[in-house]
Design a protein around this motif. Structure first.
Motif, PDB file in Angstrom:
ATOM      1  N   GLU A 239       1.926  77.462  28.436  1.00 12.52           N
ATOM      2  CA  GLU A 239       1.122  77.202  29.626  1.00 12.52           C
ATOM      3  C   GLU A 239       1.542  75.869  30.219  1.00 12.52           C
ATOM      4  O   GLU A 239       1.538  74.843  29.530  1.00 12.52           O
ATOM      5  CB  GLU A 239      -0.371  77.172  29.291  1.00 12.52           C
ATOM      6  CG  GLU A 239      -1.264  76.983  30.508  1.00 12.52           C
ATOM      7  CD  GLU A 239      -2.740  77.017  30.160  1.00 12.52           C
ATOM      8  OE1 GLU A 239      -3.542  77.460  31.002  1.00 12.52           O
ATOM      9  OE2 GLU A 239      -3.096  76.602  29.036  1.00 12.52           O
TER      10      GLU A 239
ATOM     11  N   ASP B  48       1.360  86.869  32.111  1.00 15.73           N
ATOM     12  CA  ASP B  48       1.024  85.465  32.345  1.00 15.73           C
ATOM     13  C   ASP B  48      -0.228  85.126  31.563  1.00 15.73           C
ATOM     14  O   ASP B  48      -1.036  85.999  31.234  1.00 15.73           O
ATOM     15  CB  ASP B  48       0.798  85.198  33.837  1.00 15.73           C
ATOM     16  CG  ASP B  48       0.854  83.712  34.173  1.00 15.73           C
ATOM     17  OD1 ASP B  48       1.937  83.248  34.580  1.00 15.73           O
ATOM     18  OD2 ASP B  48      -0.164  83.012  34.017  1.00 15.73           O
ATOM     19  N   VAL B  49      -0.405  83.832  31.291  1.00 11.58           N
ATOM     20  CA  VAL B  49      -1.613  83.382  30.604  1.00 11.58           C
ATOM     21  C   VAL B  49      -2.849  83.572  31.480  1.00 11.58           C
ATOM     22  O   VAL B  49      -3.969  83.667  30.980  1.00 11.58           O
ATOM     23  CB  VAL B  49      -1.454  81.899  30.185  1.00 11.58           C
ATOM     24  CG1 VAL B  49      -1.457  80.981  31.382  1.00 11.58           C
ATOM     25  CG2 VAL B  49      -2.508  81.498  29.166  1.00 11.58           C
TER      26      VAL B  49
ATOM     27  N   SER C 168      -5.927  78.942  34.462  1.00 12.33           N
ATOM     28  CA  SER C 168      -5.378  80.193  33.977  1.00 12.33           C
ATOM     29  C   SER C 168      -6.397  81.306  33.806  1.00 12.33           C
ATOM     30  O   SER C 168      -6.017  82.434  33.520  1.00 12.33           O
ATOM     31  CB  SER C 168      -4.663  79.962  32.635  1.00 12.33           C
ATOM     32  OG  SER C 168      -5.548  79.400  31.693  1.00 12.33           O
TER      33      SER C 168
ATOM     34  N   ARG D 228       0.018  78.230  34.611  1.00 12.42           N
ATOM     35  CA  ARG D 228       0.639  79.554  34.465  1.00 12.42           C
ATOM     36  C   ARG D 228       1.605  79.579  33.292  1.00 12.42           C
ATOM     37  O   ARG D 228       1.933  78.545  32.697  1.00 12.42           O
ATOM     38  CB  ARG D 228       1.334  79.952  35.752  1.00 12.42           C
ATOM     39  CG  ARG D 228       2.850  79.740  35.886  1.00 12.42           C
ATOM     40  CD  ARG D 228       3.303  78.328  35.707  1.00 12.42           C
ATOM     41  NE  ARG D 228       4.726  78.142  36.017  1.00 12.42           N
ATOM     42  CZ  ARG D 228       5.409  77.048  35.731  1.00 12.42           C
ATOM     43  NH1 ARG D 228       4.822  76.053  35.103  1.00 12.42           N
ATOM     44  NH2 ARG D 228       6.682  76.929  36.055  1.00 12.42           N
ATOM     45  N   SER D 229       2.073  80.765  32.947  1.00 16.17           N
ATOM     46  CA  SER D 229       3.158  80.917  31.986  1.00 16.17           C
ATOM     47  C   SER D 229       4.469  80.801  32.750  1.00 16.17           C
ATOM     48  O   SER D 229       4.681  81.520  33.725  1.00 16.17           O
ATOM     49  CB  SER D 229       3.090  82.289  31.302  1.00 16.17           C
ATOM     50  OG  SER D 229       1.882  82.440  30.598  1.00 16.17           O
TER      51      SER D 229
END
Length: 290
Positions: A31, A193-194, A122, A56-57
């Motif tokens: 992250e 994505d996280v 997130s 975000r990832s």
């Protein structure tokens, strides 16, 4: 931490179990913050604006930016973006985490007068907007196609298919996924994505950049719950059928009903709940309401 394109990172973990303690290297969901900076021309003058910071990832950042700008109505098509690149004149820890997006001249939206804060994290996106009045969906209602229906068996089969392709979640347990399928359950695109909203933005942006239509007899599967914003983004993209493993919120259901979207929650291998748009489910009346 310098920008990375990896969804996962190694980290040391100490595990306590009864009277024993062991340490080992485990995989965790990456992250990092992403900042989106806009460049746009208005009446012959070029302007710069810091638009968004989201946790975000790393990876698929161009898809994320494209999907976010599209779902917010800042762009109408992928060609509205003239250039995208990572900013080079930034601090060492910001490298790979600051994205510059140059828009085509004279964007439709009044970006100079844009007074909403787009800071997100997130787990949520809509909470970053500064006014309750900003929480609206201006997109038109989805078109109805009475000849298109999805078989319930196809929907239930998706519960097992996602885990086959959700690589990041398999190793970390900490990533959400958004997946595009055709009406027969064939996967066309997946993004992880996280953040739930980031995964959906990445999917929408990826489809836009790869010229994959999402509004023609397609459905999207979400790995988590469905909030108002998830429905809003899907409606704006023209997605007619939204399926999720989790529950929808009341506002998400209200919006889906208003925009004539089919919204399904609590997807399992042996059933699901239909909240709106049951006419898109094949033999719904015959099987369930007799």
């Amino acid at each position: 931490m310098m920008g990375s394109s990896s969804l996962v990172v190694h980290g040391l973990v100490v595990k306590y179990e009864k009277e024993n303690a062991t340490s080992f290297q485990d995989l965790m969901a990456m992250e990092e913050p992403l900042q989106i900076r806009l460049e746009f021309e208005k009446s012959g003058i070029w302007h710069k604006k810091d638009l968004l910071v989201t946790m975000r990832s790393p990876g698929d950042d161009f898809d994320l930016a494209t999907g976010f700008l599209y779902s917010e109505g800042i762009i109408r098509k992928e060609k509205d973006i003239l250039l995208m690149r990572y900013c080079r004149q930034v601090k060492e820890e910001e490298k790979g985490n600051v994205l510059l997006v140059r828009l085509a001249p004279n964007p439709k939206m009044d970006l100079l007068g844009l007074d909403r804060s787009f800071y997100t994290h997130s787990s949520c996106g809509v909470c970053g907007k500064t006014a309750i009045g900003a929480v609206k969906c201006k997109a038109a209602s989805l078109s109805e196609d009475p000849e298109w229906q999805v078989d319930p068996e196809t929907l239930m089969s998706l519960s097992g298919k996602l885990h086959e392709h959700q690589t990041g979640f398999k190793y970390t347990g900490g990533l959400h996924a958004a997946v595009l399928y055709d009406a027969r359950g064939k996967m066309e695109l997946i993004r992880e994505d996280v953040g739930r909203h980031n995964a959906l933005d990445k999917l929408i942006g990826g489809a836009l950049r790869e010229n994959i239509p999402v509004d023609q007899r397609k459905l999207v599967l979400l790995s988590g719950r469905v909030s108002f914003e998830m429905v809003q983004k899907s409606v704006t993209a023209g997605i007619p059928l939204l399926v999720a493993f989790g529950a929808p919120t009341s506002l998400a259901v209200d919006l889906a009903r208003d925009k004539k979207m089919t919204l399904i929650g609590f997807l399992k291998k042996d059933g699901f709940n239909v909240y709106t748009g049951q006419e898109r489910i094949k033999q719904w009346v015959k099987k369930s309401l007799k």
